[in-house]
Structure formats: C-alpha cells, structure tokens
Design an enzyme around this catalytic site. Structure first.
Site, PDB file in Angstrom:
ATOM      1  N   ALA A 136     -12.136   2.027  -2.073  1.00 18.19           N
ATOM      2  CA  ALA A 136     -13.223   1.029  -2.063  1.00 18.19           C
ATOM      3  C   ALA A 136     -13.150   0.069  -3.251  1.00 18.19           C
ATOM      4  O   ALA A 136     -13.991  -0.813  -3.374  1.00 18.19           O
ATOM      5  CB  ALA A 136     -14.573   1.742  -2.052  1.00 18.19           C
ATOM      6  N   SER A 192      -1.138   0.968  10.492  1.00 15.78           N
ATOM      7  CA  SER A 192      -0.494  -0.326  10.234  1.00 15.78           C
ATOM      8  C   SER A 192       0.353  -0.708  11.446  1.00 15.78           C
ATOM      9  O   SER A 192       0.798   0.161  12.202  1.00 15.78           O
ATOM     10  CB  SER A 192       0.404  -0.193   9.008  1.00 15.78           C
ATOM     11  OG  SER A 192       1.330  -1.257   8.953  1.00 15.78           O
ATOM     12  N   TYR A 220       7.055   4.350   4.791  1.00 16.97           N
ATOM     13  CA  TYR A 220       5.679   3.918   5.034  1.00 16.97           C
ATOM     14  C   TYR A 220       5.338   4.044   6.523  1.00 16.97           C
ATOM     15  O   TYR A 220       4.275   4.555   6.888  1.00 16.97           O
ATOM     16  CB  TYR A 220       5.537   2.472   4.571  1.00 16.97           C
ATOM     17  CG  TYR A 220       4.169   1.881   4.750  1.00 16.97           C
ATOM     18  CD1 TYR A 220       3.097   2.292   3.967  1.00 16.97           C
ATOM     19  CD2 TYR A 220       3.943   0.876   5.689  1.00 16.97           C
ATOM     20  CE1 TYR A 220       1.841   1.726   4.123  1.00 16.97           C
ATOM     21  CE2 TYR A 220       2.684   0.310   5.849  1.00 16.97           C
ATOM     22  CZ  TYR A 220       1.641   0.734   5.064  1.00 16.97           C
ATOM     23  OH  TYR A 220       0.392   0.174   5.219  1.00 16.97           O
ATOM     24  N   LYS A 248       2.297   6.199   8.577  1.00 17.00           N
ATOM     25  CA  LYS A 248       1.288   5.560   9.425  1.00 17.00           C
ATOM     26  C   LYS A 248       1.389   6.040  10.877  1.00 17.00           C
ATOM     27  O   LYS A 248       0.373   6.219  11.547  1.00 17.00           O
ATOM     28  CB  LYS A 248       1.414   4.039   9.335  1.00 17.00           C
ATOM     29  CG  LYS A 248       1.084   3.484   7.947  1.00 17.00           C
ATOM     30  CD  LYS A 248      -0.333   3.858   7.513  1.00 17.00           C
ATOM     31  CE  LYS A 248      -0.720   3.237   6.188  1.00 17.00           C
ATOM     32  NZ  LYS A 248      -2.100   3.580   5.758  1.00 17.00           N
TER      33      LYS A 248
END
Lengths: 77, 253
Positions: free
Chosen positions: B16, B143, B156, B160
């Site tokens: 956040a 993603s 990566y 995902k």
C-alpha cells in the site's frame, strides 16, 4: 572492480577469448540484445544500479559500459 | 447505496506504500471502506494514509517475507477492525532476468513475496472468525506476463502464472464459505516504479511498450477501479477468474 566486471561480461557472453576494454560491442560476435539484457540484470544484481537503453546510446565499447557503471556508482556516493 | 459502495467493509491491502496499492487504498477509502495499509516503508504508508478519506484506517509496517509475524498481524488487524471483508495482495517483486542470469536465489526472492506471501495471507485470512461469514473477497495481482511470453521474464512469469493457478483452486475451496478469490492481470501501468524505468529507456524503447497497448498505458486508478469492483458486493457472482486490465495488450496476437 575491473576484473569483476570483465568476469561478469565473460559469464554473460560465454566467451572463450579474452575481452579488452577497447573491444567494440558491435564486433563481439556474442553481443546481442539478450546479452545486453543479461548484463543489465547482472549489473543491477551486483551493484544495485540501473543501466537503461538511454545509457546504451552512448556506449560503443566494453570500456564504455565499465565507465557508465563507474560514473553511476560515483554519483551514488 | 452507490455502485461499488464499500461501507462497513474492512480491507487489507499489501504493497500500500505506492503505485497500485496506494491508488486502491485511496479509492477504497473514497468508497467508504476501511483499510489496513500494509507495507515495509512506514513513511510511505503515512503518505498513502494522508491521501485517503474517512477515518479508522490503520497502518501496519511489516516485512511480508517474515511469515512468523502473520499471526501477530492478523491478531492486530482483527482486534482493531473485527471481521474482515477483503484482502488484496499488491506487494511483489519483478526482476527482469534472462535465464542465463536467473539464479535460484533470485527466483526464490520473487516466489517468497509474489506467491508464498499471498498463500500465507490467504491461510490466515480464511481462518475461522476472521472473514465475515456473509462474504469476503480476495484479489491476487497477477500480470499479463503470466500468459504472454517475453525475454527475461521467465522467473516473474512463473510466479504470476502460479498465482493464477492458485486462484482457481482457492475459489472452489472457499466458495462454500462465500469467499470469492480472483486475480487481475494488469498490462503496463504508469506507477512510480514504471516511470523510473521509463526514464532509463530511450524514446524508441518506450514507444515500443506503448504500441503493444492499443489504448496506451494505464494509470494506477484504472486498476484500482477494477479491484474496488471485485471487492464490492456487485461482484458477488465472480470467482476463480483472472481479469485482464491491459488497454488491449492481450487482444493483440
């Protein structure tokens, strides 16, 4: 630092022949976009600095890459 | 009641402190939800809080890779909020690593925060007395890389794609408890992190990225809108799916 950099580049290029700072990247048979990406990633992991495509506009030789890293490291201090 | 009203909903948002996590936290607050802002950088979380509306939001600064602290984390959140209604996991790491330099340590780092932390958060979030028995929603942030290949994205993309796989089974497992589980898959969004990357790119290289998105690149608020919808009761019949929010990136062959 110089030796570390040359070792890194040799690892990326899987090159058997020696590499010199005066070597032109265009003339290195193993140099291509993926090699550039691999080197960028390794430099980021090793030194925590980012070389972007903007930097590569002024890079022609192996020595230019080294100078670029050195300059970024100096600016960080 | 307004569309996507989140009044009375208590939402946990990881990552956040910036980008998509910040934009989502701000929007949830505008929709009257209460947010627990989670991240490592307390000053950045404070900044997010200063942009939010309403009262009662809390900040918890924690390293999400330290799973031993999750018991304390959920104890603290439920003590303050009572039952929870939403969990959004934005925290993550993206490393651009050609397989030649993708060492197991780098892969492990990405898996720890992108996948393992999400599953551990879900494990605690779904414990008895934590989620509202009337319904709750979990959103994982995947993603376009999970489905579209690109050089140097192997590690990566693995993390995902694993998230998307987890979401399907979790949705089936959690449906009887009225907990919906979905993932969103953004394309290139102009977050602070991506703007920093943009500044290192030549105009030509950046234009190439834009050209892969028929509607151009996205803004954090574009993604926040989708997440807020998935957290709301209006999305009550949506679970176990991945929603692309990519300006048309996936529509191209």
């Amino acid at each position: 630092m110089e030796a570390r950099f040359i070792n890194m580049l040799c690892e990326v290029l899987e090159r058997d022949l020696p590499i010199d700072f005066d070597d032109s990247l265009d003339e290195l048979q193993e140099w291509d976009s993926l090699a550039a990406l691999s080197l960028i990633s390794m430099v980021d992991e090793e030194y925590g600095i980012n070389i972007g495509s903007k930097d590569f506009e002024n890079i022609n030789t192996v020595g230019d890459i080294y100078k670029c890293i050195q300059t970024k490291l100096d600016h960080r201090q | 009641m307004n569309f996507c009203d989140l009044t009375g909903k208590n939402i946990l948002v990881t990552g956040a402190s910036s980008g998509l996590g910040r934009a989502t936290s701000v929007l949830v607050s505008k929709l009257n939800g209460r947010v627990c802002l989670i991240g490592r950088n307390e000053a950045a979380l404070d900044e997010t809080l200063s942009m939010m509306e309403g009262a009662g939001h809390i900040i918890i600064s924690i390293d999400l890779c330290d799973y031993s602290r999750y018991d304390w984390l959920f104890g603290a959140v439920t003590a303050e909020f009572g039952m929870l209604h939403g969990l959004v996991h934005f925290a993550g790491v993206r490393k651009t690593l050609p397989v030649k330099v993708l060492k197991t340590e780098s892969l492990k780092q990405m898996l720890e925060i992108n996948l393992n932390a999400f599953l551990e958060l879900v494990r605690y979030f779904t414990r008895k007395h934590v989620p509202d028995p009337e319904g709750a929603a979990i959103v994982a942030v995947s993603s376009v890389s999970a489905l579209r290949g690109a050089p140097a994205m192997t590690g990566y993309a693995c993390t995902k794609a694993a998230l998307d796989g987890a979401v399907r089974s979790l949705a089936c497992e959690m449906a009887p408890r009225k907990i919906r589980v979905n993932s969103i898959a953004p394309g290139h969004v102009e977050t602070e992190m991506n703007v920093a990357v943009k500044n290192t790119l030549s105009v030509e290289a950046y234009n190439q990225i834009i050209q892969t998105h028929p509607l151009g690149t996205g803004q954090p608020t574009d993604v926040a809108n989708l997440v807020a919808f998935l957290l709301s009761d209006e999305a009550r019949w949506i679970t176990g799916t991945t929603i692309f929010i990519d300006g048309g990136f996936m529509a191209r062959s």
